[in-house]
Write a protein that holds these residues in place. Structure first.
Motif, PDB file in Angstrom:
ATOM      1  N   MET A  71       0.843  -1.188   0.000  1.00 43.42           N
ATOM      2  CA  MET A  71       0.000   0.000   0.000  1.00 43.42           C
ATOM      3  C   MET A  71       0.883   1.244   0.000  1.00 43.42           C
ATOM      4  O   MET A  71       1.841   1.332   0.757  1.00 43.42           O
ATOM      5  CB  MET A  71      -0.911   0.014   1.224  1.00 43.42           C
ATOM      6  CG  MET A  71      -1.842   1.214   1.267  1.00 43.42           C
ATOM      7  SD  MET A  71      -2.936   1.211   2.707  1.00 43.42           S
ATOM      8  CE  MET A  71      -1.748   1.502   4.013  1.00 43.42           C
ATOM      9  N   LEU A  72       0.547   2.182  -0.839  1.00 42.21           N
ATOM     10  CA  LEU A  72       1.301   3.428  -0.933  1.00 42.21           C
ATOM     11  C   LEU A  72       0.763   4.438   0.076  1.00 42.21           C
ATOM     12  O   LEU A  72      -0.446   4.659   0.154  1.00 42.21           O
ATOM     13  CB  LEU A  72       1.194   4.001  -2.343  1.00 42.21           C
ATOM     14  CG  LEU A  72       1.890   5.344  -2.591  1.00 42.21           C
ATOM     15  CD1 LEU A  72       3.400   5.186  -2.445  1.00 42.21           C
ATOM     16  CD2 LEU A  72       1.525   5.875  -3.965  1.00 42.21           C
TER      17      LEU A  72
ATOM     18  N   GLU B  94       7.305   7.648   4.643  1.00 45.30           N
ATOM     19  CA  GLU B  94       6.249   6.649   4.601  1.00 45.30           C
ATOM     20  C   GLU B  94       5.644   6.484   6.003  1.00 45.30           C
ATOM     21  O   GLU B  94       6.114   7.074   6.980  1.00 45.30           O
ATOM     22  CB  GLU B  94       6.813   5.329   4.088  1.00 45.30           C
ATOM     23  CG  GLU B  94       7.344   5.420   2.657  1.00 45.30           C
ATOM     24  CD  GLU B  94       7.914   4.117   2.152  1.00 45.30           C
ATOM     25  OE1 GLU B  94       8.179   3.225   2.996  1.00 45.30           O
ATOM     26  OE2 GLU B  94       8.105   3.987   0.929  1.00 45.30           O
ATOM     27  N   TYR B  95       4.612   5.668   6.098  1.00 49.25           N
ATOM     28  CA  TYR B  95       3.862   5.537   7.346  1.00 49.25           C
ATOM     29  C   TYR B  95       4.758   5.143   8.519  1.00 49.25           C
ATOM     30  O   TYR B  95       4.744   5.801   9.573  1.00 49.25           O
ATOM     31  CB  TYR B  95       2.749   4.503   7.164  1.00 49.25           C
ATOM     32  CG  TYR B  95       1.909   4.295   8.406  1.00 49.25           C
ATOM     33  CD1 TYR B  95       0.854   5.148   8.706  1.00 49.25           C
ATOM     34  CD2 TYR B  95       2.194   3.248   9.284  1.00 49.25           C
ATOM     35  CE1 TYR B  95       0.097   4.968   9.855  1.00 49.25           C
ATOM     36  CE2 TYR B  95       1.440   3.067  10.428  1.00 49.25           C
ATOM     37  CZ  TYR B  95       0.396   3.919  10.714  1.00 49.25           C
ATOM     38  OH  TYR B  95      -0.339   3.739  11.842  1.00 49.25           O
ATOM     39  N   ASP B  96       5.541   4.074   8.364  1.00 45.03           N
ATOM     40  CA  ASP B  96       6.372   3.596   9.472  1.00 45.03           C
ATOM     41  C   ASP B  96       7.390   4.645   9.907  1.00 45.03           C
ATOM     42  O   ASP B  96       7.675   4.794  11.099  1.00 45.03           O
ATOM     43  CB  ASP B  96       7.096   2.302   9.077  1.00 45.03           C
ATOM     44  CG  ASP B  96       6.145   1.124   8.951  1.00 45.03           C
ATOM     45  OD1 ASP B  96       5.010   1.230   9.452  1.00 45.03           O
ATOM     46  OD2 ASP B  96       6.538   0.104   8.357  1.00 45.03           O
ATOM     47  N   ASP B  97       7.940   5.355   8.938  1.00 43.09           N
ATOM     48  CA  ASP B  97       8.910   6.399   9.257  1.00 43.09           C
ATOM     49  C   ASP B  97       8.240   7.536  10.024  1.00 43.09           C
ATOM     50  O   ASP B  97       8.793   8.063  10.990  1.00 43.09           O
ATOM     51  CB  ASP B  97       9.536   6.925   7.964  1.00 43.09           C
ATOM     52  CG  ASP B  97      10.571   8.010   8.224  1.00 43.09           C
ATOM     53  OD1 ASP B  97      11.694   7.671   8.642  1.00 43.09           O
ATOM     54  OD2 ASP B  97      10.252   9.195   8.033  1.00 43.09           O
ATOM     55  N   ALA B  98       7.042   7.911   9.602  1.00 41.98           N
ATOM     56  CA  ALA B  98       6.319   8.991  10.277  1.00 41.98           C
ATOM     57  C   ALA B  98       5.929   8.601  11.697  1.00 41.98           C
ATOM     58  O   ALA B  98       5.889   9.447  12.594  1.00 41.98           O
ATOM     59  CB  ALA B  98       5.081   9.369   9.472  1.00 41.98           C
ATOM     60  N   VAL B  99       5.647   7.318  11.920  1.00 41.83           N
ATOM     61  CA  VAL B  99       5.345   6.848  13.273  1.00 41.83           C
ATOM     62  C   VAL B  99       6.540   7.076  14.192  1.00 41.83           C
ATOM     63  O   VAL B  99       6.380   7.440  15.363  1.00 41.83           O
ATOM     64  CB  VAL B  99       4.941   5.358  13.257  1.00 41.83           C
ATOM     65  CG1 VAL B  99       4.926   4.770  14.672  1.00 41.83           C
ATOM     66  CG2 VAL B  99       3.559   5.192  12.629  1.00 41.83           C
TER      67      VAL B  99
END
Length: 219
Positions: A1-2, A178-183
């Protein structure tokens, strides 16, 4: 998923130029100033709805520190609520020092009680000293004893959107957060907020994405 998260400083032309100039050099210290006035939005003034300035605004500064100097292992902070006592229910000024895995140390000064807006980043590295102004989109300093000057443009939001559209169309992939990095940046801002509110040193989790689900994200 992008997925793409809007940490817009990563798309600033002055950020790109700084990374070019710092390539191969050890970064020793980053010092950032983020001083603004509170927005005219009622929900922003409530900690339970916005998370406070560190989580809602200064998160972009903390993300930039991660982007430039690497992951953070601990934060030491302090804060106050002396100026906007009747306007916000969180600290209106914070000072947080970050320890990075790379060995670099950095500092973020934030306030939402300033009548004048400033977003300035100062970087010290091997044979290099840079100052970036994100509201003026300019970079200046010295590298290997030679002066450097660069004028960017205020098109960082446009560049961020265009990068996502290109990624959707599969023309290229330039998603820089990306999502994981932003978390991981969210975890850092929560750690910084906790350190500032407690006035002490708080270690940052080595497993941020799993730790965050167990923590109070009471924004």
């Amino acid at each position: 998923m992008l997925a793409q998260v809007g940490y817009v400083c990563r798309y600033g032309r002055i950020t790109e130029r700084a990374l070019e100039l710092l390539n191969g050099r050890r970064v020793g210290h980053i010092d950032s100033t983020y001083w603004v006035s509170p927005p005219e939005t009622p929900w922003w003034c409530e900690r339970t709805r916005s998370g406070g300035q560190i989580v809602e605004q200064s998160t972009h500064v903390y993300d930039l520190h991660r982007y430039l100097a690497g992951e953070v292992t601990a934060a030491t902070g302090s804060g106050t609520d002396r100026v906007l006592v009747d306007s916000v229910d969180f600290q209106d000024a914070t000072s947080v020092t970050l320890e990075h895995e790379s060995g670099a140390v950095s500092h973020v000064s934030s306030t939402c009680a300033s009548p004048v807006s400033r977003f300035e980043v100062r970087i010290t590295a091997e044979n290099a000293s840079l100052e970036l102004d994100y509201f003026e989109h300019s970079l200046s300093g010295s590298v290997d004893g030679e002066p450097v000057q660069f004028e960017g443009a205020g098109d960082w939001y446009q560049r961020e959107f265009e990068a996502f559209l290109r990624a959707i169309s599969s023309e290229s992939t330039d998603v820089r957060s990306e999502y994981d990095d932003a978390v991981r940046t969210l975890e850092l801002t929560l750690t910084a907020r906790a350190a500032a509110e407690a006035g002490n040193r708080t270690e940052s989790s080595s497993n941020m994405s799993s730790d965050i689900s167990d923590r109070e994200i009471n924004l």
